[in-house]
Design a protein around this motif. Structure first.
Motif, PDB file in Angstrom:
ATOM      1  N   ALA A  34      56.384  67.868 165.885  1.00 48.77           N
ATOM      2  CA  ALA A  34      55.535  68.078 164.712  1.00 48.77           C
ATOM      3  C   ALA A  34      56.237  67.772 163.389  1.00 48.77           C
ATOM      4  O   ALA A  34      55.569  67.684 162.366  1.00 48.77           O
ATOM      5  CB  ALA A  34      55.039  69.524 164.691  1.00 48.77           C
ATOM      6  N   GLY A  35      57.538  67.637 163.383  1.00 46.23           N
ATOM      7  CA  GLY A  35      58.286  67.442 162.143  1.00 46.23           C
ATOM      8  C   GLY A  35      57.836  66.257 161.314  1.00 46.23           C
ATOM      9  O   GLY A  35      57.529  66.416 160.124  1.00 46.23           O
ATOM     10  N   PRO A  36      57.765  65.065 161.886  1.00 46.72           N
ATOM     11  CA  PRO A  36      57.325  63.916 161.092  1.00 46.72           C
ATOM     12  C   PRO A  36      55.891  64.071 160.562  1.00 46.72           C
ATOM     13  O   PRO A  36      55.586  63.689 159.436  1.00 46.72           O
ATOM     14  CB  PRO A  36      57.415  62.741 162.074  1.00 46.72           C
ATOM     15  CG  PRO A  36      58.412  63.178 163.093  1.00 46.72           C
ATOM     16  CD  PRO A  36      58.248  64.659 163.209  1.00 46.72           C
ATOM     17  N   ARG A  37      55.038  64.658 161.375  1.00 47.39           N
ATOM     18  CA  ARG A  37      53.652  64.872 160.953  1.00 47.39           C
ATOM     19  C   ARG A  37      53.579  65.867 159.793  1.00 47.39           C
ATOM     20  O   ARG A  37      52.829  65.676 158.831  1.00 47.39           O
ATOM     21  CB  ARG A  37      52.842  65.369 162.148  1.00 47.39           C
ATOM     22  CG  ARG A  37      51.413  65.621 161.905  1.00 47.39           C
ATOM     23  CD  ARG A  37      50.645  64.334 161.853  1.00 47.39           C
ATOM     24  NE  ARG A  37      49.237  64.630 161.701  1.00 47.39           N
ATOM     25  CZ  ARG A  37      48.302  63.746 161.858  1.00 47.39           C
ATOM     26  NH1 ARG A  37      48.623  62.522 162.188  1.00 47.39           N
ATOM     27  NH2 ARG A  37      47.064  64.071 161.691  1.00 47.39           N
ATOM     28  N   THR A  43      54.074  65.381 152.072  1.00 49.29           N
ATOM     29  CA  THR A  43      54.183  64.292 151.103  1.00 49.29           C
ATOM     30  C   THR A  43      52.810  63.926 150.541  1.00 49.29           C
ATOM     31  O   THR A  43      52.662  63.724 149.329  1.00 49.29           O
ATOM     32  CB  THR A  43      54.834  63.066 151.761  1.00 49.29           C
ATOM     33  OG1 THR A  43      56.108  63.444 152.273  1.00 49.29           O
ATOM     34  CG2 THR A  43      55.007  61.932 150.775  1.00 49.29           C
ATOM     35  N   ALA A  44      51.815  63.866 151.392  1.00 47.70           N
ATOM     36  CA  ALA A  44      50.468  63.542 150.934  1.00 47.70           C
ATOM     37  C   ALA A  44      49.932  64.618 150.000  1.00 47.70           C
ATOM     38  O   ALA A  44      49.295  64.319 148.983  1.00 47.70           O
ATOM     39  CB  ALA A  44      49.530  63.366 152.134  1.00 47.70           C
ATOM     40  N   ALA A  45      50.195  65.883 150.317  1.00 50.97           N
ATOM     41  CA  ALA A  45      49.738  66.975 149.459  1.00 50.97           C
ATOM     42  C   ALA A  45      50.444  66.940 148.102  1.00 50.97           C
ATOM     43  O   ALA A  45      49.811  67.148 147.070  1.00 50.97           O
ATOM     44  CB  ALA A  45      49.986  68.313 150.160  1.00 50.97           C
ATOM     45  N   MET A  46      51.740  66.669 148.112  1.00 50.21           N
ATOM     46  CA  MET A  46      52.477  66.603 146.838  1.00 50.21           C
ATOM     47  C   MET A  46      52.030  65.407 146.011  1.00 50.21           C
ATOM     48  O   MET A  46      51.915  65.500 144.795  1.00 50.21           O
ATOM     49  CB  MET A  46      53.981  66.527 147.106  1.00 50.21           C
ATOM     50  CG  MET A  46      54.563  67.817 147.654  1.00 50.21           C
ATOM     51  SD  MET A  46      54.230  69.235 146.618  1.00 50.21           S
ATOM     52  CE  MET A  46      55.243  68.875 145.215  1.00 50.21           C
ATOM     53  N   ASP A  47      51.759  64.285 146.665  1.00 54.77           N
ATOM     54  CA  ASP A  47      51.261  63.116 145.929  1.00 54.77           C
ATOM     55  C   ASP A  47      49.909  63.407 145.296  1.00 54.77           C
ATOM     56  O   ASP A  47      49.635  62.972 144.169  1.00 54.77           O
ATOM     57  CB  ASP A  47      51.147  61.916 146.869  1.00 54.77           C
ATOM     58  CG  ASP A  47      52.502  61.338 147.255  1.00 54.77           C
ATOM     59  OD1 ASP A  47      53.498  61.677 146.565  1.00 54.77           O
ATOM     60  OD2 ASP A  47      52.566  60.596 148.250  1.00 54.77           O
ATOM     61  N   ALA A  48      49.061  64.159 145.997  1.00 50.12           N
ATOM     62  CA  ALA A  48      47.746  64.510 145.443  1.00 50.12           C
ATOM     63  C   ALA A  48      47.894  65.435 144.243  1.00 50.12           C
ATOM     64  O   ALA A  48      47.180  65.303 143.256  1.00 50.12           O
ATOM     65  CB  ALA A  48      46.894  65.167 146.517  1.00 50.12           C
ATOM     66  N   VAL A  49      48.837  66.363 144.305  1.00 47.30           N
ATOM     67  CA  VAL A  49      49.039  67.293 143.180  1.00 47.30           C
ATOM     68  C   VAL A  49      49.638  66.565 142.003  1.00 47.30           C
ATOM     69  O   VAL A  49      49.197  66.726 140.864  1.00 47.30           O
ATOM     70  CB  VAL A  49      49.929  68.480 143.631  1.00 47.30           C
ATOM     71  CG1 VAL A  49      50.360  69.319 142.430  1.00 47.30           C
ATOM     72  CG2 VAL A  49      49.197  69.341 144.632  1.00 47.30           C
ATOM     73  N   VAL A  50      50.650  65.755 142.227  1.00 44.56           N
ATOM     74  CA  VAL A  50      51.312  65.035 141.159  1.00 44.56           C
ATOM     75  C   VAL A  50      50.347  64.018 140.530  1.00 44.56           C
ATOM     76  O   VAL A  50      50.358  63.799 139.322  1.00 44.56           O
ATOM     77  CB  VAL A  50      52.593  64.344 141.674  1.00 44.56           C
ATOM     78  CG1 VAL A  50      53.191  63.417 140.623  1.00 44.56           C
ATOM     79  CG2 VAL A  50      53.610  65.406 142.080  1.00 44.56           C
ATOM     80  N   GLY A  51      49.482  63.435 141.349  1.00 45.72           N
ATOM     81  CA  GLY A  51      48.526  62.472 140.839  1.00 45.72           C
ATOM     82  C   GLY A  51      47.492  63.096 139.905  1.00 45.72           C
ATOM     83  O   GLY A  51      46.916  62.432 139.064  1.00 45.72           O
TER      84      GLY A  51
END
Length: 53
Positions: A34-37, A43-51
């Protein structure tokens, strides 16, 4: 009496050691799968917040 009480717990230590090792192995196995997932999800959640900033 005291000597009998001390001798009753002789089998407990190897059992707990086995449970601990098996639990650690299970955690490592799940983390490997599960680590890579989870990293991609984070990463996707942080990109959405930063965006949104």
């Amino acid at each position: 009496m005291l000597k009998e009480l001390l001798n009753d717990d002789r089998g407990d230590v190897p059992g707990w050691v086995l449970v601990t090792i098996m639990t650690a192995g299970l955690v490592v196995g799940l983390w490997a799968v599960a680590g890579p997932r989870l990293a991609a999800l984070f990463t996707a959640a942080m990109d959405a917040v930063v965006g949104q900033l």
